[in-house]
Design an enzyme around this catalytic site. Structure first.
Site, short mmCIF file in Angstrom:
data_model
loop_
_atom_site.label_atom_id
_atom_site.label_comp_id
_atom_site.label_asym_id
_atom_site.label_seq_id
_atom_site.Cartn_x
_atom_site.Cartn_y
_atom_site.Cartn_z
N ARG A 69 0.83 -1.21 0.00
CA ARG A 69 0.00 0.00 0.00
C ARG A 69 0.87 1.26 0.00
NH1 ARG A 69 -4.01 -0.63 4.88
NH2 ARG A 69 -4.59 1.51 4.26
N ASP A 102 -2.55 8.05 4.03
CA ASP A 102 -1.78 8.17 2.77
C ASP A 102 -0.95 9.44 2.65
OD1 ASP A 102 -4.93 8.90 1.05
OD2 ASP A 102 -3.58 10.22 2.17
N HIS A 117 -5.91 8.06 12.18
CA HIS A 117 -5.52 6.65 12.09
C HIS A 117 -4.05 6.47 11.70
CE1 HIS A 117 -10.07 5.76 11.48
NE2 HIS A 117 -9.77 5.99 12.73
N CYS A 128 10.84 -0.41 21.77
CA CYS A 128 11.45 0.82 22.32
C CYS A 128 10.86 2.08 21.68
CB CYS A 128 12.96 0.78 22.13
SG CYS A 128 13.47 1.08 20.43
N CYS A 146 14.36 -3.67 14.81
CA CYS A 146 14.89 -2.40 15.32
C CYS A 146 16.40 -2.51 15.51
CB CYS A 146 14.23 -2.07 16.65
SG CYS A 146 14.91 -0.63 17.47
N CYS A 149 17.03 -2.30 19.53
CA CYS A 149 16.65 -3.35 20.49
C CYS A 149 16.19 -4.63 19.82
CB CYS A 149 15.55 -2.82 21.40
SG CYS A 149 13.94 -2.81 20.59
N ASN A 212 -19.98 13.41 -1.50
CA ASN A 212 -19.80 11.98 -1.74
C ASN A 212 -20.44 11.62 -3.07
OD1 ASN A 212 -20.02 8.98 -1.45
ND2 ASN A 212 -19.36 9.42 0.63
C1 BV8 Z 1 -11.10 1.53 18.94
C2 BV8 Z 1 -5.87 2.52 9.61
C3 BV8 Z 1 -10.88 1.74 21.25
C4 BV8 Z 1 -5.34 1.17 9.24
C5 BV8 Z 1 -8.25 2.25 10.12
C6 BV8 Z 1 -18.50 1.70 18.25
C7 BV8 Z 1 -19.48 1.17 17.48
C8 BV8 Z 1 -19.13 0.16 16.57
C9 BV8 Z 1 -17.83 -0.30 16.43
C10 BV8 Z 1 -16.87 0.22 17.20
C11 BV8 Z 1 -17.21 1.21 18.10
N1 BV8 Z 1 -16.06 1.53 18.73
C12 BV8 Z 1 -15.03 0.80 18.25
C13 BV8 Z 1 -15.51 -0.01 17.32
C14 BV8 Z 1 -14.71 -0.94 16.57
C15 BV8 Z 1 -14.02 -0.28 15.38
C16 BV8 Z 1 -15.05 0.20 14.39
O1 BV8 Z 1 -15.42 1.36 14.34
N2 BV8 Z 1 -15.46 -0.76 13.54
C17 BV8 Z 1 -16.39 -0.40 12.43
C18 BV8 Z 1 -15.99 -1.20 11.21
C19 BV8 Z 1 -17.79 -0.65 12.85
N3 BV8 Z 1 -13.17 0.84 15.79
C20 BV8 Z 1 -11.92 0.54 16.21
O2 BV8 Z 1 -11.45 -0.57 16.30
C21 BV8 Z 1 -11.07 1.75 16.57
N4 BV8 Z 1 -10.40 1.56 17.81
O3 BV8 Z 1 -12.29 1.63 19.00
O4 BV8 Z 1 -10.29 1.41 19.99
C22 BV8 Z 1 -10.80 0.58 21.97
C23 BV8 Z 1 -9.54 0.09 22.23
C24 BV8 Z 1 -9.48 -0.97 23.05
C25 BV8 Z 1 -10.67 -1.57 23.47
C26 BV8 Z 1 -11.93 -1.04 23.15
C27 BV8 Z 1 -12.00 0.06 22.35
C28 BV8 Z 1 -9.90 1.96 15.56
C29 BV8 Z 1 -10.44 2.14 14.21
C30 BV8 Z 1 -9.28 2.51 13.25
C31 BV8 Z 1 -8.96 1.37 12.33
N5 BV8 Z 1 -7.96 1.78 11.33
N6 BV8 Z 1 -7.28 2.62 9.23
C32 BV8 Z 1 -5.28 0.95 7.75
O5 BV8 Z 1 -5.62 1.87 6.98
O6 BV8 Z 1 -4.84 -0.16 7.37
S1 BV8 Z 1 -9.92 2.41 9.67
C33 BV8 Z 1 -9.94 2.63 7.93
O7 BV8 Z 1 -11.22 2.21 7.51
C34 BV8 Z 1 -9.80 4.06 7.47
O8 BV8 Z 1 -8.86 4.80 8.21
C35 BV8 Z 1 -11.22 4.59 7.62
O9 BV8 Z 1 -11.46 5.01 8.94
C36 BV8 Z 1 -12.05 3.34 7.37
C37 BV8 Z 1 -12.55 3.35 5.96
O10 BV8 Z 1 -13.61 4.26 5.92
P1 BV8 Z 1 -13.62 5.39 4.75
O11 BV8 Z 1 -12.34 6.12 4.76
O12 BV8 Z 1 -14.88 6.13 4.93
O13 BV8 Z 1 -13.62 4.53 3.40
P2 BV8 Z 1 -14.86 3.71 2.76
O14 BV8 Z 1 -14.27 2.90 1.66
O15 BV8 Z 1 -15.65 3.03 3.82
O16 BV8 Z 1 -15.79 4.86 2.14
C38 BV8 Z 1 -15.32 5.65 1.08
C39 BV8 Z 1 -16.45 6.63 0.78
O17 BV8 Z 1 -15.99 7.52 -0.25
C40 BV8 Z 1 -17.73 5.95 0.27
O18 BV8 Z 1 -18.83 6.54 0.93
C41 BV8 Z 1 -17.72 6.28 -1.23
O19 BV8 Z 1 -19.04 6.43 -1.73
C42 BV8 Z 1 -16.99 7.61 -1.26
N7 BV8 Z 1 -16.26 7.93 -2.50
C43 BV8 Z 1 -15.61 7.08 -3.32
N8 BV8 Z 1 -15.01 7.78 -4.35
C44 BV8 Z 1 -15.30 9.11 -4.12
C45 BV8 Z 1 -16.10 9.20 -2.94
N9 BV8 Z 1 -16.55 10.37 -2.46
C46 BV8 Z 1 -16.20 11.51 -3.16
N10 BV8 Z 1 -15.42 11.49 -4.29
C47 BV8 Z 1 -14.97 10.32 -4.81
N11 BV8 Z 1 -14.24 10.34 -5.92
ZN ZN Z 2 13.50 -0.89 19.41
#
Ligand code: BV8
Ligand code: ZN
Length: 246
Positions: A69, A102, A117, A128, A146, A149, A212
Protein backbone atom coordinates in the site's frame (compact mmCIF):
# COMPACT_ATOMS: atom_id res chain seq x y z
CA UNK A 1 -22.56 22.78 -10.28
CA UNK A 2 -25.18 25.25 -9.01
CA UNK A 3 -24.72 25.85 -5.27
CA UNK A 4 -27.77 26.65 -3.17
CA UNK A 5 -27.98 30.24 -1.83
CA UNK A 6 -27.95 29.09 1.82
CA UNK A 7 -24.58 27.38 1.25
CA UNK A 8 -23.19 30.50 -0.47
CA UNK A 9 -24.45 32.55 2.50
CA UNK A 10 -22.73 30.17 4.93
CA UNK A 11 -19.47 30.43 2.94
CA UNK A 12 -19.74 34.24 3.02
CA UNK A 13 -20.00 34.50 6.80
CA UNK A 14 -17.78 31.56 7.79
CA UNK A 15 -14.29 32.07 9.29
CA UNK A 16 -13.23 28.48 10.04
CA UNK A 17 -13.69 25.33 7.97
CA UNK A 18 -13.21 21.71 9.04
CA UNK A 19 -12.60 19.00 6.44
CA UNK A 20 -13.31 15.48 7.81
CA UNK A 21 -12.03 13.16 5.09
CA UNK A 22 -11.95 9.47 4.21
CA UNK A 23 -10.68 7.18 1.48
CA UNK A 24 -13.03 8.70 -1.12
CA UNK A 25 -10.97 11.91 -1.36
CA UNK A 26 -7.97 9.84 -2.48
CA UNK A 27 -9.91 7.64 -4.92
CA UNK A 28 -9.18 10.03 -7.82
CA UNK A 29 -5.47 9.69 -6.98
CA UNK A 30 -5.82 5.99 -7.80
CA UNK A 31 -5.86 4.74 -4.20
CA UNK A 32 -8.64 2.19 -3.75
CA UNK A 33 -11.17 2.89 -1.01
CA UNK A 34 -12.07 0.35 1.66
CA UNK A 35 -15.69 -0.42 0.99
CA UNK A 36 -16.08 0.71 -2.68
CA UNK A 37 -16.63 -1.91 -5.43
CA UNK A 38 -12.85 -2.56 -5.75
CA UNK A 39 -12.38 -1.65 -2.08
CA UNK A 40 -9.62 -3.17 0.04
CA UNK A 41 -12.12 -4.70 2.42
CA UNK A 42 -13.86 -6.58 -0.43
CA UNK A 43 -10.78 -8.69 -0.87
CA UNK A 44 -10.14 -9.33 2.81
CA UNK A 45 -11.67 -8.64 6.21
CA UNK A 46 -10.14 -5.63 8.04
CA UNK A 47 -9.31 -7.56 11.14
CA UNK A 48 -7.43 -10.12 9.01
CA UNK A 49 -4.63 -7.69 8.34
CA UNK A 50 -5.29 -4.32 10.02
CA UNK A 51 -5.16 -5.62 13.60
CA UNK A 52 -2.55 -6.23 16.29
CA UNK A 53 -3.43 -9.92 16.50
CA UNK A 54 -2.96 -10.35 12.75
CA UNK A 55 0.48 -8.73 13.03
CA UNK A 56 1.44 -10.97 15.94
CA UNK A 57 0.17 -14.06 14.07
CA UNK A 58 1.95 -13.27 10.78
CA UNK A 59 4.12 -10.11 10.94
CA UNK A 60 5.68 -10.67 7.49
CA UNK A 61 2.28 -10.93 5.77
CA UNK A 62 0.98 -7.73 7.45
CA UNK A 63 4.27 -5.90 6.79
CA UNK A 64 4.20 -6.91 3.12
CA UNK A 65 0.60 -5.63 2.79
CA UNK A 66 1.52 -2.22 4.20
CA UNK A 67 4.63 -1.99 2.02
CA UNK A 68 2.43 -2.77 -1.01
CA UNK A 69 0.00 0.00 0.00
CA UNK A 70 2.89 2.41 0.79
CA UNK A 71 4.38 1.89 -2.68
CA UNK A 72 1.01 2.71 -4.25
CA UNK A 73 0.68 5.82 -2.08
CA UNK A 74 4.18 7.01 -2.93
CA UNK A 75 3.63 6.45 -6.64
CA UNK A 76 0.49 8.62 -6.70
CA UNK A 77 -0.08 12.36 -6.43
CA UNK A 78 -2.62 14.40 -4.47
CA UNK A 79 -5.61 15.32 -6.67
CA UNK A 80 -7.49 18.64 -7.21
CA UNK A 81 -9.64 17.84 -4.14
CA UNK A 82 -6.57 17.78 -1.84
CA UNK A 83 -5.13 20.91 -3.49
CA UNK A 84 -8.42 22.86 -3.21
CA UNK A 85 -8.51 22.25 0.56
CA UNK A 86 -4.91 23.45 0.89
CA UNK A 87 -5.67 26.54 -1.23
CA UNK A 88 -8.70 27.48 0.93
CA UNK A 89 -6.24 28.22 3.75
CA UNK A 90 -5.74 31.59 2.00
CA UNK A 91 -9.37 32.55 2.74
CA UNK A 92 -10.26 30.68 5.94
CA UNK A 93 -8.84 29.08 9.06
CA UNK A 94 -8.81 25.50 7.74
CA UNK A 95 -8.40 22.27 9.75
CA UNK A 96 -8.15 18.82 8.18
CA UNK A 97 -9.11 15.80 10.30
CA UNK A 98 -8.49 12.68 8.23
CA UNK A 99 -8.93 8.95 8.55
CA UNK A 100 -6.51 8.48 5.65
CA UNK A 101 -3.01 7.14 6.25
CA UNK A 102 -1.78 8.17 2.77
CA UNK A 103 -0.12 11.50 3.67
CA UNK A 104 -1.72 13.14 0.58
CA UNK A 105 -3.20 16.13 2.42
CA UNK A 106 0.30 17.07 3.63
CA UNK A 107 1.77 16.54 0.16
CA UNK A 108 -0.92 18.87 -1.23
CA UNK A 109 0.23 21.62 1.16
CA UNK A 110 -2.38 21.53 3.92
CA UNK A 111 -0.83 22.69 7.20
CA UNK A 112 -3.30 21.87 10.02
CA UNK A 113 -3.77 18.10 9.70
CA UNK A 114 -4.84 15.57 12.33
CA UNK A 115 -4.21 11.98 11.18
CA UNK A 116 -6.70 10.05 13.35
CA UNK A 117 -5.52 6.65 12.09
CA UNK A 118 -1.84 7.44 11.69
CA UNK A 119 0.30 7.35 8.57
CA UNK A 120 1.63 4.58 6.33
CA UNK A 121 4.92 6.44 5.75
CA UNK A 122 5.86 6.32 9.44
CA UNK A 123 7.00 3.25 11.35
CA UNK A 124 8.10 2.55 14.91
CA UNK A 125 9.66 -0.20 17.02
CA UNK A 126 7.05 -2.01 19.09
CA UNK A 127 9.47 -2.45 22.01
CA UNK A 128 11.45 0.82 22.32
CA UNK A 129 9.16 3.08 20.18
CA UNK A 130 12.12 4.28 18.07
CA UNK A 131 10.72 5.91 14.91
CA UNK A 132 11.67 4.82 11.36
CA UNK A 133 10.07 7.31 8.96
CA UNK A 134 10.18 7.53 5.16
CA UNK A 135 12.81 4.81 5.10
CA UNK A 136 13.26 2.06 2.58
CA UNK A 137 13.64 -1.29 4.29
CA UNK A 138 15.70 -4.11 2.87
CA UNK A 139 12.85 -6.58 2.41
CA UNK A 140 9.29 -5.64 1.42
CA UNK A 141 7.99 -9.02 2.52
CA UNK A 142 9.95 -9.47 5.76
CA UNK A 143 9.19 -7.41 8.86
CA UNK A 144 12.34 -5.42 9.78
CA UNK A 145 13.96 -5.42 13.20
CA UNK A 146 14.89 -2.40 15.32
CA UNK A 147 18.60 -1.50 15.15
CA UNK A 148 18.51 -0.47 18.82
CA UNK A 149 16.65 -3.35 20.49
CA UNK A 150 15.91 -5.85 17.74
CA UNK A 151 12.16 -5.31 18.34
CA UNK A 152 9.61 -5.72 15.51
CA UNK A 153 9.04 -2.55 13.46
CA UNK A 154 5.39 -1.80 12.62
CA UNK A 155 3.61 0.85 10.50
CA UNK A 156 2.43 3.88 12.55
CA UNK A 157 -1.23 3.24 11.74
CA UNK A 158 -4.10 2.59 14.18
CA UNK A 159 -5.33 -0.97 13.86
CA UNK A 160 -8.88 -2.11 14.67
CA UNK A 161 -9.24 -2.57 18.44
CA UNK A 162 -6.39 -0.13 19.09
CA UNK A 163 -7.08 3.26 20.62
CA UNK A 164 -6.17 6.32 18.63
CA UNK A 165 -2.69 7.66 19.48
CA UNK A 166 -1.43 11.06 20.50
CA UNK A 167 -3.74 14.11 20.50
CA UNK A 168 -5.20 13.59 17.04
CA UNK A 169 -8.71 12.83 18.33
CA UNK A 170 -8.94 15.50 21.08
CA UNK A 171 -7.51 18.08 18.63
CA UNK A 172 -10.03 16.92 16.03
CA UNK A 173 -12.83 17.28 18.54
CA UNK A 174 -11.64 20.81 19.34
CA UNK A 175 -11.72 21.80 15.66
CA UNK A 176 -15.19 20.24 15.35
CA UNK A 177 -16.49 22.36 18.23
CA UNK A 178 -15.06 25.60 16.73
CA UNK A 179 -15.73 25.25 13.00
CA UNK A 180 -18.45 27.22 11.16
CA UNK A 181 -18.71 24.73 8.30
CA UNK A 182 -17.81 21.02 8.52
CA UNK A 183 -17.23 19.29 5.18
CA UNK A 184 -17.60 15.47 5.36
CA UNK A 185 -15.70 14.31 2.28
CA UNK A 186 -15.45 10.81 0.79
CA UNK A 187 -16.22 8.78 3.88
CA UNK A 188 -18.81 6.14 4.81
CA UNK A 189 -18.44 7.54 8.37
CA UNK A 190 -18.95 4.16 10.08
CA UNK A 191 -15.59 3.71 11.81
CA UNK A 192 -15.51 4.94 15.43
CA UNK A 193 -14.45 6.95 17.30
CA UNK A 194 -13.50 8.93 14.11
CA UNK A 195 -17.16 9.19 13.04
CA UNK A 196 -17.95 11.17 16.22
CA UNK A 197 -16.05 14.17 14.75
CA UNK A 198 -18.73 15.37 12.24
CA UNK A 199 -21.47 14.54 14.78
CA UNK A 200 -19.73 16.81 17.30
CA UNK A 201 -19.46 19.60 14.70
CA UNK A 202 -23.20 19.33 14.06
CA UNK A 203 -23.93 19.26 17.78
CA UNK A 204 -21.93 22.52 18.23
CA UNK A 205 -23.92 24.28 15.50
CA UNK A 206 -21.69 23.91 12.46
CA UNK A 207 -23.25 23.88 8.98
CA UNK A 208 -22.50 20.35 7.78
CA UNK A 209 -21.86 19.67 4.09
CA UNK A 210 -21.41 16.11 2.82
CA UNK A 211 -19.48 15.53 -0.43
CA UNK A 212 -19.80 11.98 -1.74
CA UNK A 213 -20.57 10.11 -4.95
CA UNK A 214 -23.48 8.39 -3.15
CA UNK A 215 -25.59 8.66 0.05
CA UNK A 216 -24.05 7.33 3.28
CA UNK A 217 -25.19 6.52 6.82
CA UNK A 218 -24.22 10.13 7.61
CA UNK A 219 -26.36 11.79 4.90
CA UNK A 220 -29.36 12.33 7.19
CA UNK A 221 -27.13 14.36 9.52
CA UNK A 222 -25.92 16.75 6.81
CA UNK A 223 -27.46 20.20 6.21
CA UNK A 224 -26.46 19.82 2.57
CA UNK A 225 -25.24 16.85 0.48
CA UNK A 226 -23.31 17.55 -2.72
CA UNK A 227 -23.35 14.39 -4.85
CA UNK A 228 -20.32 13.93 -7.03
CA UNK A 229 -16.55 13.43 -7.05
CA UNK A 230 -14.67 15.45 -4.42
CA UNK A 231 -11.88 16.10 -6.96
CA UNK A 232 -14.44 18.01 -9.07
CA UNK A 233 -16.68 19.60 -6.40
CA UNK A 234 -13.97 20.99 -4.08
CA UNK A 235 -12.22 22.97 -6.86
CA UNK A 236 -15.65 24.42 -7.78
CA UNK A 237 -16.15 25.55 -4.18
CA UNK A 238 -12.67 27.09 -4.25
CA UNK A 239 -13.46 29.04 -7.45
CA UNK A 240 -16.74 30.17 -5.88
CA UNK A 241 -14.72 31.62 -2.99
CA UNK A 242 -12.02 33.10 -5.20
CA UNK A 243 -14.60 34.72 -7.50
CA UNK A 244 -15.52 36.86 -4.54
CA UNK A 245 -18.91 35.43 -4.08
CA UNK A 246 -17.48 34.89 -0.56
C1 BV8 B 1 -11.10 1.53 18.94
C2 BV8 B 1 -5.87 2.52 9.61
C3 BV8 B 1 -10.88 1.74 21.25
C4 BV8 B 1 -5.34 1.17 9.24
C5 BV8 B 1 -8.25 2.25 10.12
C6 BV8 B 1 -18.50 1.70 18.25
C7 BV8 B 1 -19.48 1.17 17.48
C8 BV8 B 1 -19.13 0.16 16.57
C9 BV8 B 1 -17.83 -0.30 16.43
C10 BV8 B 1 -16.87 0.22 17.20
C11 BV8 B 1 -17.21 1.21 18.10
N1 BV8 B 1 -16.06 1.53 18.73
C12 BV8 B 1 -15.03 0.80 18.25
C13 BV8 B 1 -15.51 -0.01 17.32
C14 BV8 B 1 -14.71 -0.94 16.57
C15 BV8 B 1 -14.02 -0.28 15.38
C16 BV8 B 1 -15.05 0.20 14.39
O1 BV8 B 1 -15.42 1.36 14.34
N2 BV8 B 1 -15.46 -0.76 13.54
C17 BV8 B 1 -16.39 -0.40 12.43
C18 BV8 B 1 -15.99 -1.20 11.21
C19 BV8 B 1 -17.79 -0.65 12.85
N3 BV8 B 1 -13.17 0.84 15.79
C20 BV8 B 1 -11.92 0.54 16.21
O2 BV8 B 1 -11.45 -0.57 16.30
C21 BV8 B 1 -11.07 1.75 16.57
N4 BV8 B 1 -10.40 1.56 17.81
O3 BV8 B 1 -12.29 1.63 19.00
O4 BV8 B 1 -10.29 1.41 19.99
C22 BV8 B 1 -10.80 0.58 21.97
C23 BV8 B 1 -9.54 0.09 22.23
C24 BV8 B 1 -9.48 -0.97 23.05
C25 BV8 B 1 -10.67 -1.57 23.47
C26 BV8 B 1 -11.93 -1.04 23.15
C27 BV8 B 1 -12.00 0.06 22.35
C28 BV8 B 1 -9.90 1.96 15.56
C29 BV8 B 1 -10.44 2.14 14.21
C30 BV8 B 1 -9.28 2.51 13.25
C31 BV8 B 1 -8.96 1.37 12.33
N5 BV8 B 1 -7.96 1.78 11.33
N6 BV8 B 1 -7.28 2.62 9.23
C32 BV8 B 1 -5.28 0.95 7.75
O5 BV8 B 1 -5.62 1.87 6.98
O6 BV8 B 1 -4.84 -0.16 7.37
S1 BV8 B 1 -9.92 2.41 9.67
C33 BV8 B 1 -9.94 2.63 7.93
O7 BV8 B 1 -11.22 2.21 7.51
C34 BV8 B 1 -9.80 4.06 7.47
O8 BV8 B 1 -8.86 4.80 8.21
C35 BV8 B 1 -11.22 4.59 7.62
O9 BV8 B 1 -11.46 5.01 8.94
C36 BV8 B 1 -12.05 3.34 7.37
C37 BV8 B 1 -12.55 3.35 5.96
O10 BV8 B 1 -13.61 4.26 5.92
P1 BV8 B 1 -13.62 5.39 4.75
O11 BV8 B 1 -12.34 6.12 4.76
O12 BV8 B 1 -14.88 6.13 4.93
O13 BV8 B 1 -13.62 4.53 3.40
P2 BV8 B 1 -14.86 3.71 2.76
O14 BV8 B 1 -14.27 2.90 1.66
O15 BV8 B 1 -15.65 3.03 3.82
O16 BV8 B 1 -15.79 4.86 2.14
C38 BV8 B 1 -15.32 5.65 1.08
C39 BV8 B 1 -16.45 6.63 0.78
O17 BV8 B 1 -15.99 7.52 -0.25
C40 BV8 B 1 -17.73 5.95 0.27
O18 BV8 B 1 -18.83 6.54 0.93
C41 BV8 B 1 -17.72 6.28 -1.23
O19 BV8 B 1 -19.04 6.43 -1.73
C42 BV8 B 1 -16.99 7.61 -1.26
N7 BV8 B 1 -16.26 7.93 -2.50
C43 BV8 B 1 -15.61 7.08 -3.32
N8 BV8 B 1 -15.01 7.78 -4.35
C44 BV8 B 1 -15.30 9.11 -4.12
C45 BV8 B 1 -16.10 9.20 -2.94
N9 BV8 B 1 -16.55 10.37 -2.46
C46 BV8 B 1 -16.20 11.51 -3.16
N10 BV8 B 1 -15.42 11.49 -4.29
C47 BV8 B 1 -14.97 10.32 -4.81
N11 BV8 B 1 -14.24 10.34 -5.92
ZN1 ZN C 1 13.50 -0.89 19.41
Amino acid sequence: MEFNPEFIEQLKKAKSLLFFTGAGISAESGISTFRGKDGLWNKLKPEELASFDAFMKNPDLVWEWYQYRKDIVESTEPNPGHFAIAELEKYYNVNVVTQNVDNLHARAGSTNIEELHGSIVRNFCMDCNAFYNHQEFEFKNKVPRCKKCNGLIRPDVVWFGESLRGNAFPNGEKSAKQCDICFVVGTSAIVYPAAYIPLTAKQYGAYVVEINIEPTEFSSQANLSLWGKSGEILPEILSLVISGKK
